[in-house]
Every structure is written in C-alpha cells, then in structure tokens.
Design an enzyme around this catalytic site. Structure first.
Site, short mmCIF file in Angstrom:
data_model
loop_
_atom_site.label_atom_id
_atom_site.label_comp_id
_atom_site.label_asym_id
_atom_site.label_seq_id
_atom_site.Cartn_x
_atom_site.Cartn_y
_atom_site.Cartn_z
N GLN A 1 0.85 -1.19 0.00
CA GLN A 1 0.00 0.00 0.00
C GLN A 1 0.88 1.24 0.00
O GLN A 1 1.79 1.38 0.83
CB GLN A 1 -0.93 0.04 1.22
CG GLN A 1 -1.94 1.19 1.06
CD GLN A 1 -2.81 1.42 2.29
OE1 GLN A 1 -2.30 1.67 3.36
NE2 GLN A 1 -4.11 1.35 2.12
N TYR B 1 -6.69 10.69 3.96
CA TYR B 1 -5.32 11.00 3.54
C TYR B 1 -5.36 11.86 2.27
O TYR B 1 -6.44 12.18 1.77
CB TYR B 1 -4.50 9.72 3.38
CG TYR B 1 -4.25 9.08 4.74
CD1 TYR B 1 -3.49 9.77 5.71
CD2 TYR B 1 -4.79 7.86 5.10
CE1 TYR B 1 -3.28 9.23 6.97
CE2 TYR B 1 -4.60 7.33 6.37
CZ TYR B 1 -3.84 8.02 7.29
OH TYR B 1 -3.65 7.51 8.55
N CYS C 1 -11.90 -3.20 19.82
CA CYS C 1 -11.67 -2.13 20.80
C CYS C 1 -10.68 -1.09 20.26
O CYS C 1 -10.54 -0.01 20.82
CB CYS C 1 -11.16 -2.72 22.11
SG CYS C 1 -9.57 -3.56 21.95
N CYS D 1 -5.18 -1.57 19.49
CA CYS D 1 -4.05 -2.32 18.93
C CYS D 1 -2.88 -1.44 18.53
O CYS D 1 -1.89 -1.94 18.00
CB CYS D 1 -4.52 -3.17 17.75
SG CYS D 1 -6.05 -2.67 16.96
C1 LIG Z 1 -3.39 -0.72 13.89
C2 LIG Z 1 -4.08 -0.34 12.60
C3 LIG Z 1 -3.32 0.13 11.55
C4 LIG Z 1 -3.95 0.45 10.33
N1 LIG Z 1 -3.17 0.87 9.27
C5 LIG Z 1 -3.75 1.11 8.07
C6 LIG Z 1 -2.97 1.42 6.94
O1 LIG Z 1 -1.74 1.45 6.98
N2 LIG Z 1 -3.61 1.67 5.77
C7 LIG Z 1 -4.98 1.61 5.67
O2 LIG Z 1 -5.52 1.84 4.59
N3 LIG Z 1 -5.74 1.29 6.72
C8 LIG Z 1 -5.17 1.02 7.90
N4 LIG Z 1 -5.94 0.63 8.96
C9 LIG Z 1 -7.39 0.43 8.73
C10 LIG Z 1 -7.66 -1.03 8.34
O3 LIG Z 1 -7.06 -1.40 7.13
C11 LIG Z 1 -9.18 -1.29 8.20
O4 LIG Z 1 -9.67 -0.50 7.12
C12 LIG Z 1 -9.95 -0.98 9.47
O5 LIG Z 1 -9.23 -1.37 10.63
C13 LIG Z 1 -11.29 -1.71 9.51
O6 LIG Z 1 -11.12 -3.12 9.37
P1 LIG Z 1 -11.20 -4.15 10.63
O7 LIG Z 1 -12.58 -3.98 11.24
O8 LIG Z 1 -11.03 -5.50 9.99
O9 LIG Z 1 -10.14 -3.80 11.59
C14 LIG Z 1 -5.35 0.31 10.19
C15 LIG Z 1 -6.10 -0.17 11.27
C16 LIG Z 1 -5.49 -0.50 12.46
C17 LIG Z 1 -6.32 -1.05 13.58
#
Ligand SMILES: Cc1cc2nc3c(=O)[nH]c(=O)nc-3n(C[C@H](O)[C@H](O)[C@H](O)COP(=O)(O)O)c2cc1C
Length: 364
Positions: free
Chosen positions: A100, A170, A346, A349
């Site tokens: 990415q 972004y 939560c 992380c």
């Molecule tokens: C610790 C952390 C780091 C993340 N870093 C990115 C990232 O680098 N790029 C991005 O597009 N989204 C990032 N996200 C968002 C996730 O890709 C995702 O869109 C979001 O957490 C929702 O998905 P989930 O419910 O499976 O966690 C991050 C999320 C978390 C929790």
C-alpha cells in the site's frame, strides 16, 4: 468447500482464497522505514496463516513526509533488496502481497511542525486540526511522480501489485472531498476535477509498470458528514476507475475507529452493518462496475462472510484488527474451526512497541 476458499484472479494475480489482510500499519519499521526482523515475522505469520492476499501497512512515497512512526518506506531504491526478501518469504507460502502506497497529509499529529505537509487547500483536518499547505501544480506533479516511482520499485521488489491509498482522509481522499478541496484550478470544483489527482497518479503508475501489474485503489464509500464526498460521488469515481483499468477497489470508510457506534445508522441511502460495516456500499458498487470489489471493516464471522460472498457482488473480504488478534484465523477457519474471531473491535491495537492485539495476542 466454501466459495471463500476457491481460487480467483485480480488482474494477473491468482489468489488461493478470498481473504485479504487489510493494510495495517505495524509501527515496527526503523525510523527511516526499513525492515526489521519483527516485521518480517509479522508477514511470515500472516502468510503461514493462509491469508490469500496480504496488503502491507502504508508505505511513504517521499522521504520527507511520514504521517506515523515506524511505517514502511518506499521512497527510494534502498528498499528494493529487503523487500525482495519480504516478497520471497510470503511467496513461499503461496500467498500474494501488494504494497500500500500513501501520502499521509493532515490526518496526523505526528511530528507536525517539523515538515511541510501537503493538502489540496488550507482546511484543517476535522479530527487532528492539522493544517496543510495548499499544493502548487509543481508539487502535484512531484507527488504524482513519487507514486509512480514507488510503484515501479514495488514491481522490482517482487510485490504482486500495489494499492493506492485514496481513503481515510489522507491526501488523495482530501482531493476527492468537496470539504477539504476548495481549489479553483483543474483539481478542484467539479467531481471530474476533484478526481483528477487520483487519476493522474494511477495513470503515471500504470505507465511505469505496464498493464499486467495489478493496481488496486482503496476508497472511502462516503465521508459520512454533511459537506463531505457522498456515496453517489464515490460510485461515479468507481466507474471512472473501471474505465481506466484499475484492477480492484477496496471499499472502506473513514470512520473505522467509531464505525461500531454508528452501526444501524443510514447514510446516503445505505446502512452501516454490524458484520462488514460498509458491505451494502460495496455491493452497490459491485452492481455498477465489472471490477473486483473488496469490502473491509467489521468482519469477524465466517458464516456471515460466506453469506455475503453468496448474496452480494463482493468478491473479497479484508480484515485488519481480527488478524492482529489471530494471525492464523484464515487457516483455522479453513480447517473447520469456524468460531468467530477473538476481536473486541476495541481498537487498542496501536502501541508504542508496535501494533498488536493487547487483549488476545500478547506474544509480541
Ligand atoms: C493498527 C491499525 C493500523 C492500520 N493501518 C492502516 C494502513 O496502513 N492503511 C490503511 O488503509 N488502513 C489502515 N488501517 C485500517 C484497516 O485497514 C481497516 O480498514 C480498518 O481497521 C477496519 O477493518 P477491521 O474492522 O477489519 O479492523 C489500520 C487499522 C489498524 C487497527
């Protein structure tokens, strides 16, 4: 065997299943964005855990601008050797990996004041209140070229593709947004103008890597606030992305931190869901375009995911926090242990020692 474990293709890339590790910044790279042993281990573990497609954490494309600590870099050729090692580790497990690429912008509080931060216009980011510098044409060209060079480096490093980060407020997302983008030149005003920056980036990347190298785009379905980009506009953007040859679209939101509290609320005619927050939006887009659609956000139950795979046009299911909690989740599900993932959503992380699940996965 469930459709979720059947092979399929995104562009020229064959995937062994429909599960994607959503881009997740790990906060484990060195200060200048280089790989560490811990970071190699994260990717080895995900590949071993049977994730079909791994998207890296966001990597910065210019050295001088980084929205967060410990993120990976792709801003010069010094990264190619170590990413060749990374991609060959992942490929040993028959998994695919795309990088990415991102320019952060004003959605940051990290070291603000120590650098110039680009924005479409001088409008403070709603959460951080950080103000950026409205970009000149020369600066737009510089960032377009930086995305393209980073994409070429990704190809030279053995990545299976790249994902352009155009979501989550972004820089590229801000250009798409009528709230953040107040420009009166060819990059502002009409939707056609607001999407010009993203299209120029995509086309510059494509020109350097040829038609066979997958380029994915991550978008925010809607900005979910009055005056922001609407879902109707996103649907138009997706049609344009289809026309110019984008290989897959990841439909996200810019509200993942608090999406859980908005479940059940409707925006732009669709409703945020408990399981797969944005999947109604992803399904609607899948009916408009003939491009693979990846949904992300709030997926945790394989039974519900299977239903989505069968009853919607969504082809792929991306997870972030669940794979921090259980990096071997997909393997577990594949082997028939189909309990829901141990993830409380939560969002605790993010730690200074790296990003991992502080509730269920304390091994780091
Ligand atoms: C610790 C952390 C780091 C993340 N870093 C990115 C990232 O680098 N790029 C991005 O597009 N989204 C990032 N996200 C968002 C996730 O890709 C995702 O869109 C979001 O957490 C929702 O998905 P989930 O419910 O499976 O966690 C991050 C999320 C978390 C929790």
């Amino acid at each position: 065997m469930s459709i979720l474990f059947s092979p399929s293709r995104i562009g020229g890339m064959t995937l062994k299943n429909r599960f994607v590790r959503s881009a997740t910044w790990e906060n484990l790279a060195t200060e200048d964005g280089h790989m560490t042993e811990k970071l190699y281990d994260v990717y080895r573990e995900l590949a071993e855990g049977e994730v079909g497609l791994i998207v890296t954490g966001y990597a910065n494309i210019v050295e001088e601008e980084k929205p967060n600590a410990g993120m990976m870099g792709m801003y010069n050729d010094s990264f190619i050797d170590e990413y060749q090692k990374l991609t060959s580790i992942v490929h040993q497990y028959d998994a695919k990996i795309v990088m990415q690429l991102a320019y952060g912008g004003t959605k940051t509080t990290f070291n603000v004041g120590e650098r110039v931060i680009f924005a479409p216009s001088e409008v403070a980011e709603r959460g951080t209140q950080t103000l950026g510098k409205a970009m000149t044409q020369q600066e737009v060209d510089y960032i377009v070229e930086a995305f393209a060079l980073a994409t070429k480096r990704a190809q030279d490093s053995g990545f299976d593709g790249v994902e352009i980060h155009a979501a989550h407020t972004y820089l590229i997302n801000q250009f798409l947004s009528p709230y953040y983008n107040r420009r009166d030149d060819q990059y502002g005003g009409s939707l056609e103008n607001r999407m010009r920056f993203l299209i120029e980036i995509y086309q510059a990347c494509r020109a350097l890597v040829g038609n066979d190298f997958p380029i994915l785009v991550k978008l925010t379905a809607s900005e979910f606030f009055a005056g922001g980009a609407t879902f109707d506009e996103t649907r138009v953007i997706c049609k344009k992305l289809e026309q110019i040859g984008v290989d897959a679209i990841i439909v996200s939101g810019n509200i993942h931190g608090n999406a859980s509290s908005l479940v059940g609320e409707s925006f732009d005619g669709f409703t945020l869901q408990q399981e797969g927050y944005f999947h109604e939006y992803g399904h609607a887009i899948s009916q408009d375009v003939n491009v693979p659609i990846i949904t992300v956000g709030g997926l945790s139950d394989i039974h519900a995911i299977e239903e989505m795979a069968e009853n919607t046009g969504i082809g792929y299911f991306a997870l972030s926090r669940p794979l921090l909690a259980e990096p071997d989740l997909i393997k577990r599900w594949k082997e028939g242990q189909r309990d829901e993932v141990d993830c409380e959503r939560c969002s605790k992380c993010r730690t200074k020692r790296g990003n991992f699940c502080v509730v269920y996965n304390k091994r780091k």
